[in-house]
Design a protein around this motif. Structure first.
Motif, PDB file in Angstrom:
ATOM      1  N   THR A   1      71.660  30.000  26.941  1.00 20.66           N
ATOM      2  CA  THR A   1      70.839  30.540  25.852  1.00 20.66           C
ATOM      3  C   THR A   1      70.135  31.837  26.216  1.00 20.66           C
ATOM      4  OG1 THR A   1      69.018  29.067  26.529  1.00 20.66           O
ATOM      5  CG2 THR A   1      70.446  28.303  24.738  1.00 20.66           C
ATOM      6  N   GLY A   2      70.496  32.445  27.360  1.00 20.57           N
ATOM      7  CA  GLY A   2      70.009  33.786  27.606  1.00 20.57           C
ATOM      8  C   GLY A   2      69.416  34.044  28.972  1.00 20.57           C
ATOM      9  N   GLN A   3      69.663  35.261  29.463  1.00 27.52           N
ATOM     10  CA  GLN A   3      69.075  35.762  30.700  1.00 27.52           C
ATOM     11  C   GLN A   3      68.514  37.159  30.435  1.00 27.52           C
ATOM     12  OE1 GLN A   3      72.716  35.723  32.966  1.00 27.52           O
ATOM     13  NE2 GLN A   3      72.004  34.047  34.296  1.00 27.52           N
ATOM     14  N   VAL A   4      67.499  37.534  31.217  1.00 30.07           N
ATOM     15  CA  VAL A   4      66.956  38.893  31.194  1.00 30.07           C
ATOM     16  C   VAL A   4      67.014  39.433  32.624  1.00 30.07           C
ATOM     17  CG1 VAL A   4      64.995  40.370  30.642  1.00 30.07           C
ATOM     18  CG2 VAL A   4      65.426  38.308  29.269  1.00 30.07           C
ATOM     19  N   TRP A   5      67.615  40.603  32.773  1.00 26.04           N
ATOM     20  CA  TRP A   5      67.831  41.219  34.077  1.00 26.04           C
ATOM     21  C   TRP A   5      67.084  42.550  34.183  1.00 26.04           C
ATOM     22  CZ3 TRP A   5      71.001  38.981  37.862  1.00 26.04           C
ATOM     23  CH2 TRP A   5      71.801  37.905  37.439  1.00 26.04           C
ATOM     24  N   ARG A   6      66.850  42.967  35.421  1.00 22.59           N
ATOM     25  CA  ARG A   6      66.278  44.287  35.690  1.00 22.59           C
ATOM     26  C   ARG A   6      67.105  44.982  36.760  1.00 22.59           C
ATOM     27  NH1 ARG A   6      60.717  43.684  38.049  1.00 22.59           N
ATOM     28  NH2 ARG A   6      61.895  43.265  39.967  1.00 22.59           N
ATOM     29  N   TYR A   7      67.489  46.215  36.478  1.00 20.93           N
ATOM     30  CA  TYR A   7      68.137  47.048  37.489  1.00 20.93           C
ATOM     31  C   TYR A   7      67.165  48.164  37.863  1.00 20.93           C
ATOM     32  CZ  TYR A   7      70.851  50.692  39.684  1.00 20.93           C
ATOM     33  OH  TYR A   7      71.279  51.652  40.557  1.00 20.93           O
TER      34      TYR A   7
ATOM     35  N   LEU B   1      65.198  38.443  36.036  1.00 21.59           N
ATOM     36  CA  LEU B   1      63.788  38.305  35.677  1.00 21.59           C
ATOM     37  C   LEU B   1      63.487  36.965  35.025  1.00 21.59           C
ATOM     38  CD1 LEU B   1      62.720  41.749  34.177  1.00 21.59           C
ATOM     39  CD2 LEU B   1      62.287  40.860  36.464  1.00 21.59           C
ATOM     40  N   TYR B   2      64.395  36.513  34.155  1.00 15.10           N
ATOM     41  CA  TYR B   2      64.090  35.325  33.361  1.00 15.10           C
ATOM     42  C   TYR B   2      65.388  34.670  32.919  1.00 15.10           C
ATOM     43  CZ  TYR B   2      62.138  32.316  29.727  1.00 15.10           C
ATOM     44  OH  TYR B   2      61.785  31.227  28.975  1.00 15.10           O
ATOM     45  N   GLU B   3      65.360  33.338  32.897  1.00 14.45           N
ATOM     46  CA  GLU B   3      66.481  32.577  32.364  1.00 14.45           C
ATOM     47  C   GLU B   3      65.934  31.510  31.421  1.00 14.45           C
ATOM     48  OE1 GLU B   3      70.036  31.640  34.761  1.00 14.45           O
ATOM     49  OE2 GLU B   3      69.524  29.540  34.381  1.00 14.45           O
ATOM     50  N   SER B   4      66.445  31.494  30.205  1.00 22.65           N
ATOM     51  CA  SER B   4      65.942  30.573  29.189  1.00 22.65           C
ATOM     52  C   SER B   4      66.277  29.128  29.560  1.00 22.65           C
ATOM     53  CB  SER B   4      66.546  30.903  27.821  1.00 22.65           C
ATOM     54  OG  SER B   4      66.217  29.911  26.873  1.00 22.65           O
ATOM     55  N   PRO B   5      65.285  28.238  29.515  1.00 22.36           N
ATOM     56  CA  PRO B   5      65.564  26.829  29.806  1.00 22.36           C
ATOM     57  C   PRO B   5      66.174  26.081  28.631  1.00 22.36           C
ATOM     58  CG  PRO B   5      63.237  27.110  29.348  1.00 22.36           C
ATOM     59  CD  PRO B   5      63.842  28.492  29.334  1.00 22.36           C
ATOM     60  N   SER B   6      65.970  26.612  27.401  1.00 18.30           N
ATOM     61  CA  SER B   6      66.496  25.930  26.220  1.00 18.30           C
ATOM     62  C   SER B   6      66.378  26.855  25.015  1.00 18.30           C
ATOM     63  CB  SER B   6      65.714  24.644  25.936  1.00 18.30           C
ATOM     64  OG  SER B   6      64.400  24.949  25.478  1.00 18.30           O
ATOM     65  N   ALA B   7      67.088  26.515  23.953  1.00 21.73           N
ATOM     66  CA  ALA B   7      67.024  27.303  22.724  1.00 21.73           C
ATOM     67  C   ALA B   7      65.646  27.260  22.083  1.00 21.73           C
ATOM     68  CB  ALA B   7      68.076  26.819  21.733  1.00 21.73           C
ATOM     69  N   ASP B   8      64.871  26.218  22.344  1.00 22.60           N
ATOM     70  CA  ASP B   8      63.530  26.122  21.769  1.00 22.60           C
ATOM     71  C   ASP B   8      62.600  27.185  22.337  1.00 22.60           C
ATOM     72  OD1 ASP B   8      64.217  23.992  20.186  1.00 22.60           O
ATOM     73  OD2 ASP B   8      63.514  22.478  21.606  1.00 22.60           O
ATOM     74  N   THR B   9      62.902  27.651  23.528  1.00 23.99           N
ATOM     75  CA  THR B   9      62.052  28.654  24.177  1.00 23.99           C
ATOM     76  C   THR B   9      62.569  30.064  23.923  1.00 23.99           C
ATOM     77  OG1 THR B   9      61.509  27.050  25.886  1.00 23.99           O
ATOM     78  CG2 THR B   9      61.050  29.362  26.376  1.00 23.99           C
ATOM     79  N   LEU B  10      63.859  30.262  24.097  1.00 23.98           N
ATOM     80  CA  LEU B  10      64.505  31.552  23.838  1.00 23.98           C
ATOM     81  C   LEU B  10      65.963  31.269  23.529  1.00 23.98           C
ATOM     82  CD1 LEU B  10      64.397  34.682  23.827  1.00 23.98           C
ATOM     83  CD2 LEU B  10      65.035  34.599  26.252  1.00 23.98           C
ATOM     84  N   ASP B  11      66.405  31.668  22.334  1.00 17.98           N
ATOM     85  CA  ASP B  11      67.742  31.310  21.872  1.00 17.98           C
ATOM     86  C   ASP B  11      68.592  32.552  21.669  1.00 17.98           C
ATOM     87  OD1 ASP B  11      69.865  29.817  21.016  1.00 17.98           O
ATOM     88  OD2 ASP B  11      69.091  29.468  19.002  1.00 17.98           O
ATOM     89  N   LEU B  12      69.464  32.827  22.631  1.00 18.97           N
ATOM     90  CA  LEU B  12      70.444  33.922  22.529  1.00 18.97           C
ATOM     91  C   LEU B  12      69.753  35.269  22.324  1.00 18.97           C
ATOM     92  CD1 LEU B  12      73.246  32.245  20.361  1.00 18.97           C
ATOM     93  CD2 LEU B  12      72.883  32.141  22.831  1.00 18.97           C
TER      94      LEU B  12
END
Length: 461
Positions: free
Chosen positions: A352-358, A369-380
């Motif tokens: 359901t999603g990752q956020v990266w930094r270069y 930076l961040y990886e979504s644990p579930s769609a309830d928190t961050l969905d795609l």
């Protein structure tokens, strides 16, 4: 097509342009999956926002633009520029993600009766049946003081699935084709390219693809203002993270070298963190906060008609990213060096999603930076922008109610807005005005562009 929701094309509403502002203060609170902010339900059924925030409907699909063309459907990626003559105004360069088989939203009318106003050099391509492609870019002038759109017109047309892109320091918008089409089959020309559109354009420009920047399922772009290097994401489950080093800074049409990111010590890495082990090492191999040193691999035959650029790059050692989408470049408060932030829509153990930094440098580094644990928190998570106070504003393209989510520098997610429209379509194109006081965003279906204002200081941690 490589996407999920975008495979389901819905008819855009051909309704006239109107403006509306709604105050959301004092309403009952709506449910929020994240604890930091409560959202107030919008009585108009459009946007739920935190206390004190309000929105203006800038425009919607359908109706006649200032140049006489019809407002195209499926607004997507967007960037905001300062107006050169009036500080109370700004310029929005706005993509329209119309695919080969998108049935509605043509700027030329239902029967393409306005196509005769477009020259052969301005219309990039036609479909196999002779009808025009109607992906492209519109330019919107917006008055920040009166909260009204001043004008809008067509800048680029005849392209396919202009999804995201990136703002350049020299005053242009890089619009990216996500649909990779073959000449002589579905189209007259090859598709899957970047096109540069000046924010100063006052009408249609010649549609010239920047082929040296590669032919692939382009999504977003971000430019390092110091070097002129352009970073790009690829919206494919097995996509690469690219950079384009121009021969001449600020003159992309003169060519350059396209490269792909490789993780040092991990040849042909797969970064998705999925449970399936297809080279990634299984679920949770990469931990949030984990940092990697990287190298860049030169790519050749970058406009190959075979459409195999990512596969060849991966075989040479480049890392795969799972549906790279939104991206932005900037300095967070307190930072001295600029960084590139980007999302991977279906990356992560929950997919359901990752956020990266270069972080560029002599030895660049890549950080999850961040990886979504579930769609309830961050969905795609899809398009994104760096807020003036250092948070990342993430647009969702999820499977239910879609949100604008904020991600703080310390890794906390919060809800900022919810699409309350019955369509529940994706958010896209988030970007701030030059003064940082207005957030513009699109809702792709049925095709709304909003301007959001309010007490931004309340979002600062």
């Amino acid at each position: 097509m490589t996407l999920s929701r975008r495979n389901f094309m819905r008819s855009a509403q051909a309704v006239g342009l109107f403006y509306a502002s709604f105050s959301l203060a004092g309403c009952a609170r709506a449910h929020s999956a994240n604890p930091r902010f409560a959202l107030n339900p919008d009585p108009a059924g459009r946007l739920d926002l935190p206390e004190g925030f309000s929105y203006t409907l800038v425009s919607e699909t359908g109706g006649t633009m200032s140049d006489g063309f019809f407002r195209p459907g499926r607004p997507d990626g967007m960037a905001c520029f300062a107006h050169p003559e009036d500080r109370n105004k700004c310029i929005l360069m706005r993509n329209h993600e119309n695919w080969l088989d998108t049935p509605t939203g043509s700027p030329f009318g239902k029967g393409n009766e306005l196509l005769g106003r477009v020259s052969d050099s301005q219309l990039y391509d036609r479909k196999a049946d002779g009808s025009p492609f109607f992906g492209g870019v519109t330019r919107v002038v917006y008055d920040l003081k009166t909260k009204r759109m001043v004008s809008d017109h067509l800048v680029l047309t005849g392209t396919a699935a202009n999804c995201a892109g990136g703002k350049t320091p020299w005053g242009s918008w890089l619009t990216c084709e996500e649909e990779v089409l073959d000449a002589g089959k579905e189209a007259g020309k090859y598709h899957g390219f970047v096109f540069e559109t000046p924010a100063a354009a006052t009408g249609l420009i010649d549609a010239v693809p920047l082929k040296a920047m590669g032919r692939f399922a382009h999504e977003a772009a971000a430019v390092d203002p110091e070097t002129g290097i352009v970073y790009m994401t690829e919206d494919a489950r097995s996509g690469l993270f690219y950079r384009f080093i121009p021969k001449v800074k600020g003159r992309l049409a003169e060519g350059g070298q396209l490269q792909a990111l490789a993780i040092r010590g991990w040849k042909s890495a797969v970064t998705n963190n999925w449970p399936q082990d297809w080279g990634g090492g299984g679920a949770g191999r990469i931990k949030p906060g984990q940092q990697f040193e990287i190298d860049w691999i030169d790519l050749d035959d970058v406009e190959s008609p075979d459409g195999d650029l990512a596969a060849r790059g991966h075989a040479a050692g480049a890392a795969y990213f799972c549906r790279g989408e939104g991206m932005d470049y900037g300095l967070r408060p307190g930072s001295t060096e600029g960084e590139v932030f980007f999302t991977c829509t279906q990356g992560g153990t929950s997919q359901t999603g990752q956020v990266w930094r270069y972080t560029p440098g002599e030895t660049g580094t890549l950080t999850l930076l961040y990886e979504s644990p579930s769609a309830d928190t961050l969905d795609l998570c899809d398009n994104m922008t760096l807020a003036p106070w250092g948070d990342l504003i993430l647009c969702e393209d999820g499977r239910g109610s879609n949100y604008l989510r904020g991600l703080t520098p310390n890794g906390k997610i919060y809800d900022f807005a919810r699409n309350a429209h019955k369509d529940e379509a994706e958010f896209c194109g988030a970007c701030f005005s030059p003064d940082g006081k207005t957030l513009f965003v699109n809702v792709q279906e049925p095709g709304f562009t909003y301007a959001i204002t309010g007490p931004w200081e309340s979002l600062r941690v």
